[in-house]
Design an enzyme around this catalytic site. Structure first.
Site, PDB file in Angstrom:
ATOM      1  N   ASP A  89       0.894  -1.344  -0.092  1.00 55.70           N
ATOM      2  CA  ASP A  89      -0.060  -0.032   0.118  1.00 55.70           C
ATOM      3  C   ASP A  89       0.798   1.260   0.061  1.00 55.70           C
ATOM      4  O   ASP A  89       0.509   2.423   0.628  1.00 55.70           O
ATOM      5  CB  ASP A  89      -1.018   0.066   1.101  1.00 55.70           C
ATOM      6  CG  ASP A  89      -1.810  -1.214   1.356  1.00 55.70           C
ATOM      7  OD1 ASP A  89      -2.384  -1.651   0.302  1.00 55.70           O
ATOM      8  OD2 ASP A  89      -1.709  -1.730   2.448  1.00 55.70           O
TER       9      ASP A  89
ATOM     10  N   LYS B 290       2.642   2.337  -4.936  1.00 49.81           N
ATOM     11  CA  LYS B 290       3.328   1.800  -6.234  1.00 49.81           C
ATOM     12  C   LYS B 290       2.556   2.220  -7.472  1.00 49.81           C
ATOM     13  O   LYS B 290       3.283   2.287  -8.458  1.00 49.81           O
ATOM     14  CB  LYS B 290       3.613   0.232  -6.090  1.00 49.81           C
ATOM     15  CG  LYS B 290       4.502  -0.261  -4.879  1.00 49.81           C
ATOM     16  CD  LYS B 290       4.542  -1.553  -4.804  1.00 49.81           C
ATOM     17  CE  LYS B 290       3.384  -2.336  -4.489  1.00 49.81           C
ATOM     18  NZ  LYS B 290       2.783  -2.146  -3.039  1.00 49.81           N
TER      19      LYS B 290
ATOM     20  N   GLY C  28      -4.518  -3.931  -4.605  1.00 48.71           N
ATOM     21  CA  GLY C  28      -5.140  -2.708  -5.343  1.00 48.71           C
ATOM     22  C   GLY C  28      -4.278  -1.662  -5.591  1.00 48.71           C
ATOM     23  O   GLY C  28      -3.634  -0.953  -4.600  1.00 48.71           O
ATOM     24  N   HIS C  29      -4.133  -1.259  -6.915  1.00 53.00           N
ATOM     25  CA  HIS C  29      -3.206  -0.114  -7.330  1.00 53.00           C
ATOM     26  C   HIS C  29      -4.120   1.064  -7.610  1.00 53.00           C
ATOM     27  O   HIS C  29      -4.873   1.028  -8.654  1.00 53.00           O
ATOM     28  CB  HIS C  29      -2.040  -0.505  -8.322  1.00 53.00           C
ATOM     29  CG  HIS C  29      -1.341  -1.442  -7.896  1.00 53.00           C
ATOM     30  ND1 HIS C  29      -0.266  -1.959  -8.845  1.00 53.00           N
ATOM     31  CD2 HIS C  29      -0.765  -1.729  -6.837  1.00 53.00           C
ATOM     32  CE1 HIS C  29       0.414  -2.892  -8.140  1.00 53.00           C
ATOM     33  NE2 HIS C  29       0.279  -2.763  -6.820  1.00 53.00           N
TER      34      HIS C  29
ATOM     35  N   GLN D 225       0.741  -6.378   0.040  1.00 52.72           N
ATOM     36  CA  GLN D 225       2.103  -6.874  -0.579  1.00 52.72           C
ATOM     37  C   GLN D 225       2.842  -5.843  -0.842  1.00 52.72           C
ATOM     38  O   GLN D 225       2.635  -4.735  -0.726  1.00 52.72           O
ATOM     39  CB  GLN D 225       1.585  -7.159  -2.295  1.00 52.72           C
ATOM     40  CG  GLN D 225       0.731  -8.535  -1.994  1.00 52.72           C
ATOM     41  CD  GLN D 225       0.469  -9.061  -3.667  1.00 52.72           C
ATOM     42  OE1 GLN D 225       0.306  -8.258  -4.516  1.00 52.72           O
ATOM     43  NE2 GLN D 225       0.520 -10.364  -3.830  1.00 52.72           N
TER      44      GLN D 225
END
Length: 386
Positions: A18, A21, A45-46, A185
């Site tokens: 988080d 990125k 989630g990006h 991640q």
């Protein structure tokens, strides 16, 4: 970051995920020919903010917004349902994916039974997974019983494989219940180098990029680590610099620290230089992108963790034992805040002296140069350090 001799850049999260990125990749994609997602699945989630609004992507590389050619690599656990939902959403907003998005035929598929297995195990083990089937998908992969994208070329054979796996899953599920919690991640969630067992099911560190994208390690020219100007974590496991509830709530509200996938609140705390130094080492980071500096605008003093103490012993590196890590006492250094909005700043030289000093200190403590700084959610609020 992209010089005349730079051909391949790996972008990794250097905390617990988080870190932002997606927006860093979005900026880099403007100068990239190819953007590759090399590991993980639909549990991450990006979020990318553009003039056309906010885009939240879970499996498609965020470079697609810039029109770069994107590849979902062989190391990804691909959820077909999520993939087609994202494709439809992009199409509805005028983002072309034809001849812009390719999927490796060696990528393993996350199917509904993987999600059921994941949720059932989480109910017993309380690791903090998303329940989106990532772990069971990788278990099947490494157990040599997975179903890959390429298997779909022969639908009758694929049907046989699915039937066998569903039967085995049903037998196992008869023994278990179900539950859903969220994970994330980043380098500290790497299955080998993270805070095991509170980790994801793949190698999130830069070493996994070559394996997960099908390129040789000598093709990598640079590794950019994305870190927040503070620290967050989703799910269970140790977070040494977690702030007291009132301060954590303040950071969470200012930074909108709620999961892009499930909306769950993230745990919040101060920048942990021990964690980032570790991430620099295990990833071989050549540079850092510091995101959300603006979230700290209103703080008069900002603590930074420079080391740990454990049972009277000073530690300057992260212990591998998760119980030992959970028991450490952070050693803080207090830095003055700048107490003014950074949202309008577009050049490093225009940052307030205290903000510059804060970044300089983070860079010194992390042992890696800062190459990008974000002071907001939009592309134009990402400053490239030249």
């Amino acid at each position: 970051m992209f010089g005349p001799k730079t051909h391949c850049v790996v972008v990794v999260g250097a905390q617990w995920g988080d870190e932002g990125k997606g927006k860093i990749v979005d900026v880099l994609a403007e100068r990239a020919d190819l953007v590759v997602r090399y590991q993980g699945g639909a549990n991450a989630g990006h979020t990318v903010h553009t003039a056309a609004g906010e885009f939240v992507l879970h499996q498609i590389p965020s470079g697609i917004i810039q029109g770069a050619v994107c590849l979902v690599g062989n190391g990804v656990a691909l959820d077909p349902e999520t993939l087609f939902t994202e494709l439809d959403a992009l199409s509805e907003r005028g983002i072309r994916t034809e001849h812009k998005l390719y999927v490796s035929d060696r990528a393993h598929l996350t199917l509904p039974y993987h999600k059921l297995l994941d949720r059932a195990r989480e109910a017993r083990e309380k690791i903090g997974t998303t329940g989106r089937g990532i772990g069971p998908t990788y278990e099947d992969k490494y157990g040599r019983r997975g179903i890959r994208v390429g298997d779909l070329r022969n639908l009758s054979r694929a049907r046989e494989l699915v039937c066998v796996r569903v039967q085995a899953a049903n037998e196992f599920l008869a023994l278990l219940g179900s539950a859903v919690l969220e994970g994330a991640q980043g380098a500290l969630l790497d299955v080998d180098h993270g805070t095991y067992p509170y980790v994801t099911s793949s190698n999130t560190t830069a070493g996994g990029a070559a394996v997960g994208s099908g390129i040789g390690p000598t093709a990598v020219d640079a590794v950019l680590g994305v870190v927040k100007a503070y620290t967050t974590r989703v799910g269970n496991g140790p977070l040494p610099t977690e702030a007291e509830p009132a301060v954590a709530d303040r950071i969470r509200e200012l930074g909108d620290e709620f999961g892009a996938t499930t909306g769950r609140p993230r745990r919040c705390g101060w920048f942990d230089a021990v964690v980032v130094r570790y991430a620099v080492r295990v990833n071989g980071l050549t540079g850092l992108a510091v995101t959300k500096l603006d979230v700290l605008d209103s703080f008069s003093e900002i603590p930074v963790c420079v080391g740990y103490r454990f049972e009277g012993e000073s530690l300057d590196s992260m212990p591998a034992d998760v119980e030992r890590l959970a028991g450490v006492e952070p050693v803080y250094e207090s830095l003055p805040g700048w107490e003014k909005s950074l949202s309008h700043v577009r050049r490093l030289a225009d940052l307030p002296p205290a903000a510059r000093a804060y970044l300089d200190r983070l860079q010194d403590l992390a042992h890696a140069p800062i190459q990008y700084v974000s002071v907001g959610t939009h592309r134009e609020q990402i400053i490239e350090v030249t």
